[in-house]
Design a protein around this motif. Structure first.
Motif, PDB file in Angstrom:
ATOM      1  N   MET A 183       0.857  -1.201   0.000  1.00  0.00           N
ATOM      2  CA  MET A 183       0.000   0.000   0.000  1.00  0.00           C
ATOM      3  C   MET A 183       0.882   1.236   0.000  1.00  0.00           C
ATOM      4  N   ILE A 184       0.672   2.103  -0.968  1.00  0.00           N
ATOM      5  CA  ILE A 184       1.453   3.330  -1.087  1.00  0.00           C
ATOM      6  C   ILE A 184       0.718   4.441  -0.372  1.00  0.00           C
ATOM      7  N   ILE A 185       1.392   5.041   0.602  1.00  0.00           N
ATOM      8  CA  ILE A 185       0.772   6.129   1.372  1.00  0.00           C
ATOM      9  C   ILE A 185       1.134   7.483   0.775  1.00  0.00           C
ATOM     10  N   ASP A 186       2.396   7.662   0.432  1.00  0.00           N
ATOM     11  CA  ASP A 186       2.851   8.931  -0.119  1.00  0.00           C
ATOM     12  C   ASP A 186       2.811   8.840  -1.640  1.00  0.00           C
ATOM     13  N   THR A 187       1.901   9.545  -2.257  1.00  0.00           N
ATOM     14  CA  THR A 187       1.759   9.519  -3.708  1.00  0.00           C
ATOM     15  C   THR A 187       2.261  10.805  -4.346  1.00  0.00           C
ATOM     16  N   ALA A 188       3.126  11.523  -3.672  1.00  0.00           N
ATOM     17  CA  ALA A 188       3.632  12.785  -4.203  1.00  0.00           C
ATOM     18  C   ALA A 188       4.461  12.535  -5.452  1.00  0.00           C
ATOM     19  N   LYS A 239      -6.610 -14.803  23.077  1.00  0.00           N
ATOM     20  CA  LYS A 239      -5.409 -14.367  22.352  1.00  0.00           C
ATOM     21  C   LYS A 239      -5.784 -13.540  21.125  1.00  0.00           C
ATOM     22  N   ARG A 240      -6.741 -13.987  20.360  1.00  0.00           N
ATOM     23  CA  ARG A 240      -7.127 -13.274  19.156  1.00  0.00           C
ATOM     24  C   ARG A 240      -7.787 -11.933  19.496  1.00  0.00           C
ATOM     25  N   GLN A 241      -8.514 -11.898  20.614  1.00  0.00           N
ATOM     26  CA  GLN A 241      -9.084 -10.630  21.049  1.00  0.00           C
ATOM     27  C   GLN A 241      -7.992  -9.641  21.428  1.00  0.00           C
ATOM     28  N   ALA A 242      -6.925 -10.135  22.046  1.00  0.00           N
ATOM     29  CA  ALA A 242      -5.805  -9.258  22.399  1.00  0.00           C
ATOM     30  C   ALA A 242      -5.143  -8.692  21.154  1.00  0.00           C
ATOM     31  N   MET A 243      -5.006  -9.514  20.124  1.00  0.00           N
ATOM     32  CA  MET A 243      -4.426  -9.024  18.874  1.00  0.00           C
ATOM     33  C   MET A 243      -5.299  -7.929  18.269  1.00  0.00           C
ATOM     34  N   LYS A 244      -6.613  -8.117  18.347  1.00  0.00           N
ATOM     35  CA  LYS A 244      -7.522  -7.084  17.854  1.00  0.00           C
ATOM     36  C   LYS A 244      -7.427  -5.817  18.695  1.00  0.00           C
ATOM     37  N   ASN A 245      -7.219  -5.979  19.987  1.00  0.00           N
ATOM     38  CA  ASN A 245      -7.114  -4.812  20.861  1.00  0.00           C
ATOM     39  C   ASN A 245      -5.912  -3.951  20.509  1.00  0.00           C
ATOM     40  N   VAL A 246      -4.849  -4.573  19.997  1.00  0.00           N
ATOM     41  CA  VAL A 246      -3.684  -3.791  19.581  1.00  0.00           C
ATOM     42  C   VAL A 246      -4.070  -2.847  18.441  1.00  0.00           C
ATOM     43  N   ALA A 247      -4.787  -3.389  17.445  1.00  0.00           N
ATOM     44  CA  ALA A 247      -5.243  -2.529  16.340  1.00  0.00           C
ATOM     45  C   ALA A 247      -6.243  -1.498  16.838  1.00  0.00           C
ATOM     46  N   ALA A 248      -7.126  -1.894  17.752  1.00  0.00           N
ATOM     47  CA  ALA A 248      -8.091  -0.940  18.302  1.00  0.00           C
ATOM     48  C   ALA A 248      -7.376   0.181  19.051  1.00  0.00           C
ATOM     49  N   PHE A 249      -6.276  -0.140  19.694  1.00  0.00           N
ATOM     50  CA  PHE A 249      -5.504   0.881  20.406  1.00  0.00           C
ATOM     51  C   PHE A 249      -4.988   1.941  19.438  1.00  0.00           C
ATOM     52  N   ILE A 250      -4.444   1.516  18.299  1.00  0.00           N
ATOM     53  CA  ILE A 250      -3.932   2.474  17.317  1.00  0.00           C
ATOM     54  C   ILE A 250      -5.063   3.344  16.778  1.00  0.00           C
ATOM     55  N   ALA A 280      -4.675   6.019   6.741  1.00  0.00           N
ATOM     56  CA  ALA A 280      -3.851   5.063   6.000  1.00  0.00           C
ATOM     57  C   ALA A 280      -2.930   4.289   6.937  1.00  0.00           C
ATOM     58  N   TYR A 281      -2.389   4.951   7.959  1.00  0.00           N
ATOM     59  CA  TYR A 281      -1.535   4.255   8.916  1.00  0.00           C
ATOM     60  C   TYR A 281      -2.334   3.189   9.668  1.00  0.00           C
ATOM     61  N   CYS A 282      -3.541   3.545  10.089  1.00  0.00           N
ATOM     62  CA  CYS A 282      -4.382   2.573  10.799  1.00  0.00           C
ATOM     63  C   CYS A 282      -4.769   1.417   9.883  1.00  0.00           C
ATOM     64  N   GLU A 283      -5.036   1.720   8.625  1.00  0.00           N
ATOM     65  CA  GLU A 283      -5.387   0.661   7.679  1.00  0.00           C
ATOM     66  C   GLU A 283      -4.230  -0.317   7.498  1.00  0.00           C
ATOM     67  N   ALA A 284      -2.998   0.184   7.535  1.00  0.00           N
ATOM     68  CA  ALA A 284      -1.838  -0.705   7.429  1.00  0.00           C
ATOM     69  C   ALA A 284      -1.779  -1.676   8.601  1.00  0.00           C
ATOM     70  N   VAL A 285      -2.117  -1.199   9.791  1.00  0.00           N
ATOM     71  CA  VAL A 285      -2.130  -2.085  10.959  1.00  0.00           C
ATOM     72  C   VAL A 285      -3.251  -3.110  10.845  1.00  0.00           C
ATOM     73  N   LEU A 286      -4.423  -2.692  10.342  1.00  0.00           N
ATOM     74  CA  LEU A 286      -5.539  -3.624  10.168  1.00  0.00           C
ATOM     75  C   LEU A 286      -5.197  -4.718   9.156  1.00  0.00           C
ATOM     76  N   ILE A 287      -4.483  -4.351   8.106  1.00  0.00           N
ATOM     77  CA  ILE A 287      -4.064  -5.353   7.125  1.00  0.00           C
ATOM     78  C   ILE A 287      -3.113  -6.353   7.770  1.00  0.00           C
ATOM     79  N   GLU A 288      -2.195  -5.855   8.598  1.00  0.00           N
ATOM     80  CA  GLU A 288      -1.281  -6.741   9.318  1.00  0.00           C
ATOM     81  C   GLU A 288      -2.059  -7.685  10.236  1.00  0.00           C
ATOM     82  N   LEU A 289      -3.047  -7.147  10.941  1.00  0.00           N
ATOM     83  CA  LEU A 289      -3.862  -7.979  11.830  1.00  0.00           C
ATOM     84  C   LEU A 289      -4.652  -9.012  11.049  1.00  0.00           C
TER      85      LEU A 289
END
Length: 373
Positions: free
Chosen positions: A1-6, A122-133, A328-337
């Protein structure tokens, strides 16, 4: 995913043509600066007509050279201070992305699953990390509540219920209470705790920020896996370090938002800027009407524009074109999750289920169908 499209060539594409960025309106400060520039230009026109009738009122332009130098230094310091905040915000969010990815991966790999309950927690904890961001993003933008769509599928129903009711009886996390936190112990010591709370003088009525509440959830999960021997001691220490780092990053964002440019400096800068622009036509009037108007407009636009840029970038967490792309930063974390939840962990059970996978897939399908339409 490209964030900077300048475009490195400073070219903007529009209507099938390539336009230089000098002709770009969106993202510029023209709208912010235009009213003040228009006023100062109109004022300069009036002074130019006055000096044309009374040439003796003009002042020597060399008298403004020293003032121009001081004003330039003030503007440079203002711009550097604002950009430091912007750059610090960018570095902090990059650290948030990296540390959240590491924590999700560490939970995925290092935490063992001895039962279905362990897998769910465990899986809920992983989701909580993304929710934190995501919660940091909304927290920095002053957006309270859990009604935002990007929380869907991340936070547990128990946590949502606690957040909506502010129930003091809620036991943080989806982990069953045991030992000293069991309902029997809580009831037995409830009166004593209430007496301490009302007499020690430290109680407060306000709630802690949502990101801090999610950190409590993650901390409790980390203690749960240690108490139940679901993680090796060295990995447990690494997980604690990761949580502390996330807390530090939250503090960095709070520092950027809550530390404005000193009021006295901003006031003095505006005094100096507009006094200079008010005096400038008296020095330019001797050059002629046309030159006075053009120079007054150009100089006003340049200096007021610099001040507007500083105001635009000093808080980089909003929705403006010059703010950081937090979505876009949050979306990158969601993709990782989503990737982690779609793949079986090395120490996982054979049966696992997830809700965010379908949520991300549905959102992607909806976006594709919208683009098609």
């Amino acid at each position: 995913m490209i964030i900077d499209t300048a475009d490195p060539n400073n070219v903007v594409s529009a209507f099938g043509l390539a336009w230089p960025e000098a002709l770009r309106i969106h993202g510029s400060v023209i709208r912010l600066a235009f009213p003040s520039v228009l006023f100062m230009t109109g004022y300069g026109v009036g002074i130019a007509f006055l000096i044309r009738e009374y040439p003796g009122l003009a002042i020597n332009i060399s008298a403004l050279s020293l003032v121009s130098l001081v004003l330039s230094l003030l503007l440079v310091f203002r711009t550097n201070s604002a950009y430091d905040r912007y750059w610090e915000g960018r570095k902090t969010w990059q650290d948030l992305k990296v540390n959240s990815r590491n924590l999700i991966r560490s939970y995925w790999v290092c935490v063992m699953e001895k039962s279905i309950e362990d897998s769910v927690v465990k899986r809920q904890a992983m989701k909580n990390v993304a929710a934190f961001i995501i919660s940091i993003k909304h927290y920095l933008r002053g957006e309270d509540g859990l009604e935002h769509a990007d929380y869907d599928g991340l936070l547990s129903p128990d946590f949502r219920l606690h957040f909506s009711t502010r129930s003091a009886a809620y036991n943080y996390g989806a982990i069953p209470a045991s030992g000293s936190n069991s309902p029997e112990m809580v009831v037995g010591h409830g009166q004593l705790y209430h007496t301490q709370e009302t007499t020690e003088g430290w109680q407060r009525t306000g709630d802690i920020p949502l990101p801090s509440q999610i950190l409590y959830e993650l901390q409790k999960f980390t203690e749960h896996i240690q108490d139940n021997h679901l993680v090796h001691l060295q990995f447990y220490a690494n997980l604690l370090g990761g949580l502390n780092t996330l807390g530090n990053m939250l503090g960095n964002c709070e520092r950027i938002v809550s530390t404005p440019i000193p009021l006295a400096y901003r006031i003095h800068l505006h005094h100096a800027l507009y006094l200079y622009l008010l005096i400038l036509p008296w020095a330019l009037g001797s050059m002629g009407l046309a030159k006075t108007i053009i120079l007054q407009f150009v100089i006003s636009f340049m200096m007021i524009g610099i001040d507007c840029i500083s105001r635009e970038i000093q808080n980089p967490f909003g929705y403006d074109a010059n703010d950081l792309p937090l979505d876009a930063y949050c979306e990158a974390v969601l993709i990782e999750l989503s990737y982690a939840l779609h793949h079986r962990a090395p120490k996982a059970l054979a049966t696992t289920e997830d809700t965010i996978a379908s949520t991300v897939a549905n959102a992607k399908d909806a976006g594709d169908s919208g683009d098609t339409v």
